[in-house]
Scaffold this active site. Structure first.
Site, PDB file in Angstrom:
ATOM      1  CB  THR A 188       7.045  16.886  -8.439  1.00  0.00           C
ATOM      2  OG1 THR A 188       7.978  17.077  -7.409  1.00  0.00           O
ATOM      3  CG2 THR A 188       7.398  15.994  -9.462  1.00  0.00           C
ATOM      4  CD  GLU A 335       6.466  11.884  -9.554  1.00  0.00           C
ATOM      5  OE1 GLU A 335       6.892  12.333  -8.431  1.00  0.00           O
ATOM      6  OE2 GLU A 335       5.159  11.816  -9.687  1.00  0.00           O
ATOM      7  CE  LYS A 445      -1.775  -0.148  12.599  1.00  0.00           C
ATOM      8  NZ  LYS A 445      -0.657  -0.891  12.221  1.00  0.00           N
ATOM      9  CD1 TRP A 450      -4.691  -0.619   8.080  1.00  0.00           C
ATOM     10  CD2 TRP A 450      -3.649   1.217   8.209  1.00  0.00           C
ATOM     11  NE1 TRP A 450      -3.168  -0.876   8.230  1.00  0.00           N
ATOM     12  CE2 TRP A 450      -2.773   0.345   8.277  1.00  0.00           C
ATOM     13  CE3 TRP A 450      -3.234   2.731   8.203  1.00  0.00           C
ATOM     14  CZ2 TRP A 450      -1.330   0.623   8.663  1.00  0.00           C
ATOM     15  CZ3 TRP A 450      -1.998   2.682   8.376  1.00  0.00           C
ATOM     16  CH2 TRP A 450      -1.160   1.783   8.388  1.00  0.00           C
TER      17      TRP A 450
END
Length: 549
Positions: A188, A335, A445, A450
């Site tokens: 990865t 994954e 934030k 958010w």
């Protein structure tokens, strides 16, 4: 109520799910179909099968046995496709080496995977040569080359690829074995610390291929892949099996075109020359093609293009749509093998203007068969599919990696609670469309609210003076955090866009964007280019290191 089990007869065949079975249909139904290597060569599926057998036989002659690892360092060529099949079909493991990692990372991945053999394209010898002395398990190196004369190098080769194939058996017999045998491994990117290895079995790859075939084959029209299509990858074959499309295209017996290295003029020539109809790439590759000087003279209409790896901006959907490109999003991870969702639109939705379609085409899409996807809050409670409730995306499917190679603690965290944690934040609407709103670590934030960095990027990209943008969180004494936009100006715009222009643009788009009132607090830094990862994604980790103090 009793359940009766039917016992198999002694002569019955168990039919394990093995990669070699993906070759059965094309050899039966399309043996003369072409596989093309740029302007260099073309051969048939019949020849592909023979070369796969010769490669496996040749590797066996070099001492490769079941369970050993054969690493491949190569461009996108038919040789890579041959290795995709030959290596796992002999019970060995193919390691797809990311050629864009740093030298230190490449050494780490080869040693961590305990590679026994390397198949290397001559173009990468300058990179490999200084690394050889640090390789711990590699005992054999095979040269792959398009040039008639061998390159000057200090590396000692056990064989040259074509010579190795010439010595191999075209009728090599591939055995049956446990379908859970590891077939592929790669590492990865974009994570903290060293790259993490993931492995996939024959069973997982076959099931992923079948599910992907069902998903793209059942689309009524948009984004549909069928036997008359011509496939060309624009995602490197070292990156998550090129999203599984080489295996799928081979199983379907499609004409396949492999471009080698990704030169934009070559790609733009091959698309009309070979009548390419289906590809996949990250947004930066498409941007490179659409802005290339020769692009305007190339007919791209009818080209079906899956965009993944990074969020697909609606502005790019509109730009590609005006060129006649059937562009749509997809979603997955290293994954997950990788495909989990595809943005296929219903027929009724396709009758809407492109501007309305863009909102759906740019989403991650709907799950392909056998994928169990849910959105959860911080307590792992499942959230409703109302298009509003956002949480982490968790998944299950038969082809997800079971964990990271030699990383027990990280593997436990990946599968905490029995679902694979993607680390992505998103929501799902009533029709099943997944919208990724951010990476969990990238959400901003501000004053308790958010702000989606991806949503803000999408709004900023709608300004004609913006060529590229990435948004990261910046610490702020008053607001906690505020968004910082790193902007590459469009040099063709009438005059250079300013920070005030972009703040006003965000404010004007506030009602329709759904970003919230604090998005207008965005700070802007203008830069020449955005840092990218080895596979063309925005490298926000590097951005935070460079611009956040």
């Amino acid at each position: 109520m009793k359940t009766r089990l039917v016992e198999a007869t002694p002569s019955a065949h168990g039919s394990p799910l093995l990669i070699k079975q993906l070759l059965l249909t094309p050899l039966s139904n399309a043996p003369e179909q072409e596989i093309v290597y740029a302007d260099r060569s073309r051969y048939t599926y019949r020849t592909l099968s023979e070369r796969i057998s010769r490669l496996a036989s040749g590797l066996q002659g070099l001492g490769v046995t079941a369970g050993q690892t054969v690493a491949v360092i190569e461009w996108d060529t038919p040789r890579y496709l041959e290795a995709y099949f030959a290596v796992p079909m002999m019970g060995a493991i193919i390691q797809m080496v990311n050629v864009k990692l740093t030298p230190e990372q490449i050494i780490y991945t080869l040693n961590h995977a305990q590679a026994d053999v390397i198949l290397v394209n001559g173009d990468f010898l300058p990179m490999l040569e200084p690394l050889v002395e640090y390789l711990e398990s590699v005992r054999t190196i095979v040269l792959m080359s398009d040039e008639p004369t061998p390159p000057m190098t200090k590396i000692s080769f056990a064989a040259e690829y074509e010579v190795l194939l010439a010595s191999g058996d075209p009728a090599h017999v591939f055995p049956d074995f446990d379908e859970n045998t590891c077939a592929t491994t790669f590492y990865t990117t974009g994570t903290t610390g060293a790259p993490k290895g993931v492995c996939f079995s024959h069973r997982q790859l076959v099931l992923h291929t079948l599910s992907l075939a069902a998903a793209v084959g059942c689309a009524p029209q948009q984004g549909r892949l069928h036997r008359d299509d011509v496939y060309m990858p624009l995602t490197p074959m070292f990156h998550v099996h090129a999203w599984g499309l080489p295996y799928l295209s081979t199983m379907l017996g499609l004409k396949q075109v492999y471009p080698g290295a990704y030169y934009p003029d070559r790609l733009l020539r091959l698309i009309p020359q070979e009548k390419v109809t289906f590809s996949h790439c990250v947004p930066t590759v498409l941007h490179m093609l659409l802005t290339h000087p020769s692009s305007a003279g190339v007919d791209l209409s009818g080209w079906k293009l899956v965009i993944g790896g990074s969020a697909l901006p609606q502005a790019m959907v509109l730009e590609a749509g005006r060129r006649g490109i059937d562009i749509f999003g997809g979603y997955g991870l290293s994954e997950t093998c990788p495909v989990l969702t595809i943005a296929h639109l219903d027929t009724a939705e396709l009758n809407k203007p492109l501007g309305e379609q863009a909102a759906l085409r740019s989403k991650a899409g709907r799950t392909i068969p056998l994928v169990d996807l849910r959105i959860v809050d911080e307590e792992m409670n499942v959230l409703p599919h109302d298009g509003k409730a956002a949480g982490e995306v968790l998944v299950r499917a038969p082809w997800l990696t079971q964990g990271y190679l030699k990383e027990g603690e990280a593997s436990e965290a990946l599968w905490e609670g029995g679902y694979l944690h993607t680390g992505d934040i998103g929501h799902v609407d009533a029709k099943g469309y997944l919208q990724i709103t951010d990476r969990a670590k990238d959400v901003i934030k501000t004053s308790g609210e958010w702000i989606s960095s991806l949503g803000l990027e999408n709004v900023l990209l709608k300004h004609p003076g913006v060529k590229e943008v990435a948004v990261i969180a910046q610490k702020d004494a008053r607001w906690g955090e505020r968004p910082l936009a790193l902007v590459v100006r469009d040099e063709h715009y009438v005059e250079p866009v300013s920070e005030q222009d972009l703040r006003k643009h965000v404010s004007d788009c506030g009602a329709e964007s759904g970003l919230g009132r604090f998005a207008i607090l965005v700070n802007v830094v203008f830069i020449e280019s955005l840092p990218k990862t080895s596979v063309g994604k925005m490298d926000k980790r590097e951005m935070r290191g460079r611009f956040i103090k």
